[in-house]
Design a protein around this motif. Structure first.
Motif, PDB file in Angstrom:
ATOM      1  N   LEU A  57       0.826  -1.211   0.000  1.00 42.57           N
ATOM      2  CA  LEU A  57       0.000   0.000   0.000  1.00 42.57           C
ATOM      3  C   LEU A  57       0.855   1.253   0.000  1.00 42.57           C
ATOM      4  CD1 LEU A  57      -2.262  -1.324   2.794  1.00 42.57           C
ATOM      5  CD2 LEU A  57      -3.171  -0.548   0.636  1.00 42.57           C
ATOM      6  N   ALA A  58       0.331   2.308  -0.637  1.00 42.69           N
ATOM      7  CA  ALA A  58       1.020   3.598  -0.630  1.00 42.69           C
ATOM      8  C   ALA A  58      -0.010   4.710  -0.693  1.00 42.69           C
ATOM      9  CB  ALA A  58       1.978   3.707  -1.804  1.00 42.69           C
ATOM     10  N   GLY A  59       0.310   5.816  -0.056  1.00 42.00           N
ATOM     11  CA  GLY A  59      -0.498   7.017  -0.134  1.00 42.00           C
ATOM     12  C   GLY A  59       0.268   8.087  -0.888  1.00 42.00           C
ATOM     13  N   HIS A  60      -0.427   8.775  -1.777  1.00 38.66           N
ATOM     14  CA  HIS A  60       0.190   9.838  -2.581  1.00 38.66           C
ATOM     15  C   HIS A  60      -0.626  11.104  -2.370  1.00 38.66           C
ATOM     16  CE1 HIS A  60       2.511   6.719  -4.648  1.00 38.66           C
ATOM     17  NE2 HIS A  60       1.385   6.032  -4.643  1.00 38.66           N
ATOM     18  N   ALA A  61       0.025  12.162  -1.930  1.00 39.12           N
ATOM     19  CA  ALA A  61      -0.672  13.410  -1.635  1.00 39.12           C
ATOM     20  C   ALA A  61       0.100  14.598  -2.189  1.00 39.12           C
ATOM     21  CB  ALA A  61      -0.862  13.534  -0.124  1.00 39.12           C
ATOM     22  N   ALA A  65      -5.707  17.131  -4.083  1.00 40.06           N
ATOM     23  CA  ALA A  65      -6.228  15.784  -4.350  1.00 40.06           C
ATOM     24  C   ALA A  65      -5.092  14.787  -4.156  1.00 40.06           C
ATOM     25  CB  ALA A  65      -6.776  15.686  -5.765  1.00 40.06           C
ATOM     26  N   GLY A  66      -5.416  13.661  -3.578  1.00 34.96           N
ATOM     27  CA  GLY A  66      -4.438  12.600  -3.373  1.00 34.96           C
ATOM     28  C   GLY A  66      -5.086  11.272  -3.666  1.00 34.96           C
ATOM     29  N   TYR A  67      -4.340  10.206  -3.510  1.00 34.51           N
ATOM     30  CA  TYR A  67      -4.932   8.892  -3.727  1.00 34.51           C
ATOM     31  C   TYR A  67      -4.183   7.827  -2.943  1.00 34.51           C
ATOM     32  CZ  TYR A  67      -1.206   8.359  -7.234  1.00 34.51           C
ATOM     33  OH  TYR A  67       0.004   8.297  -7.869  1.00 34.51           O
ATOM     34  N   LEU A  68      -4.916   6.768  -2.652  1.00 31.89           N
ATOM     35  CA  LEU A  68      -4.362   5.579  -2.029  1.00 31.89           C
ATOM     36  C   LEU A  68      -4.284   4.507  -3.098  1.00 31.89           C
ATOM     37  CD1 LEU A  68      -6.477   5.621   1.240  1.00 31.89           C
ATOM     38  CD2 LEU A  68      -4.036   6.115   1.053  1.00 31.89           C
ATOM     39  N   GLU A  69      -3.212   3.752  -3.062  1.00 30.80           N
ATOM     40  CA  GLU A  69      -2.969   2.739  -4.085  1.00 30.80           C
ATOM     41  C   GLU A  69      -2.532   1.447  -3.411  1.00 30.80           C
ATOM     42  OE1 GLU A  69      -0.822   3.635  -8.018  1.00 30.80           O
ATOM     43  OE2 GLU A  69       0.734   2.990  -6.615  1.00 30.80           O
ATOM     44  N   ALA A  70      -3.079   0.342  -3.888  1.00 31.37           N
ATOM     45  CA  ALA A  70      -2.692  -0.975  -3.375  1.00 31.37           C
ATOM     46  C   ALA A  70      -2.377  -1.879  -4.554  1.00 31.37           C
ATOM     47  CB  ALA A  70      -3.822  -1.582  -2.552  1.00 31.37           C
ATOM     48  N   ILE A  82      -5.225  -1.404  -7.187  1.00 32.87           N
ATOM     49  CA  ILE A  82      -6.476  -0.753  -6.793  1.00 32.87           C
ATOM     50  C   ILE A  82      -6.149   0.678  -6.384  1.00 32.87           C
ATOM     51  CG2 ILE A  82      -8.495  -0.880  -5.273  1.00 32.87           C
ATOM     52  CD1 ILE A  82      -8.052  -3.461  -6.867  1.00 32.87           C
ATOM     53  N   THR A  83      -6.939   1.647  -6.883  1.00 35.32           N
ATOM     54  CA  THR A  83      -6.697   3.052  -6.581  1.00 35.32           C
ATOM     55  C   THR A  83      -7.997   3.726  -6.177  1.00 35.32           C
ATOM     56  OG1 THR A  83      -4.964   3.090  -8.263  1.00 35.32           O
ATOM     57  CG2 THR A  83      -5.760   5.216  -7.494  1.00 35.32           C
ATOM     58  N   VAL A  84      -7.924   4.602  -5.179  1.00 34.65           N
ATOM     59  CA  VAL A  84      -9.073   5.438  -4.807  1.00 34.65           C
ATOM     60  C   VAL A  84      -8.563   6.854  -4.579  1.00 34.65           C
ATOM     61  CG1 VAL A  84      -8.940   4.924  -2.321  1.00 34.65           C
ATOM     62  CG2 VAL A  84     -11.111   5.636  -3.326  1.00 34.65           C
ATOM     63  N   GLU A  85      -9.265   7.811  -5.161  1.00 29.73           N
ATOM     64  CA  GLU A  85      -8.884   9.211  -4.986  1.00 29.73           C
ATOM     65  C   GLU A  85      -9.568   9.762  -3.740  1.00 29.73           C
ATOM     66  OE1 GLU A  85      -9.345  13.362  -7.429  1.00 29.73           O
ATOM     67  OE2 GLU A  85      -8.832  11.563  -8.570  1.00 29.73           O
TER      68      GLU A  85
END
Length: 117
Positions: A57-61, A65-70, A82-85
């Motif tokens: 998992l990683a968080g990008h900010a 706006a940012g997103y979490l990615e797995a 998998i990505t969610v903004e």
């Protein structure tokens, strides 16, 4: 394996794991399979993460706006991303930028949906 086989495996996985049908975007190529979930669907993101093996998992900010990615594996072996903004400001404030563990994301999702006392 063909792209259609990969799509079938992802759909079967979602059905077997009782994951909702809400997906914003699906991208399948010979290199990767990516699912974008609807914005701020953090609970659905956590459900998908729990259903995968070897999850990273990683968080990008980078801004507002940012997103979490797995990234993880289905039981059939395919790697799925998998990505969610969500709010980049909230991710930074919670310290969720960079490499994460699932528990951190679960706590963040719970705090965001908790009703203030």
């Amino acid at each position: 394996m063909t792209t259609l086989d990969t799509v079938a495996h992802v759909a079967a996985h979602a059905r077997n794991q009782h994951l909702p049908k809400r997906i914003k975007q699906l991208v399948v190529s010979a290199v990767r399979t990516g699912l974008a979930l609807p914005d701020d669907e953090l609970d659905l993101f956590v459900d998908w993460c729990r259903s995968l093996d070897d999850v990273v998992l990683a968080g990008h900010a980078p801004g507002p706006a940012g997103y979490l990615e797995a990234s993880g594996r289905l039981l059939t072996g395919e790697v799925v991303q998998i990505t969610v903004e969500t709010s980049g400001d909230a991710l930074r404030a919670s310290g969720l930028a960079g490499v994460l563990v699932l528990g951190e994301v679960e706590q963040y999702a719970r705090r965001r949906t908790a009703v203030p006392a």
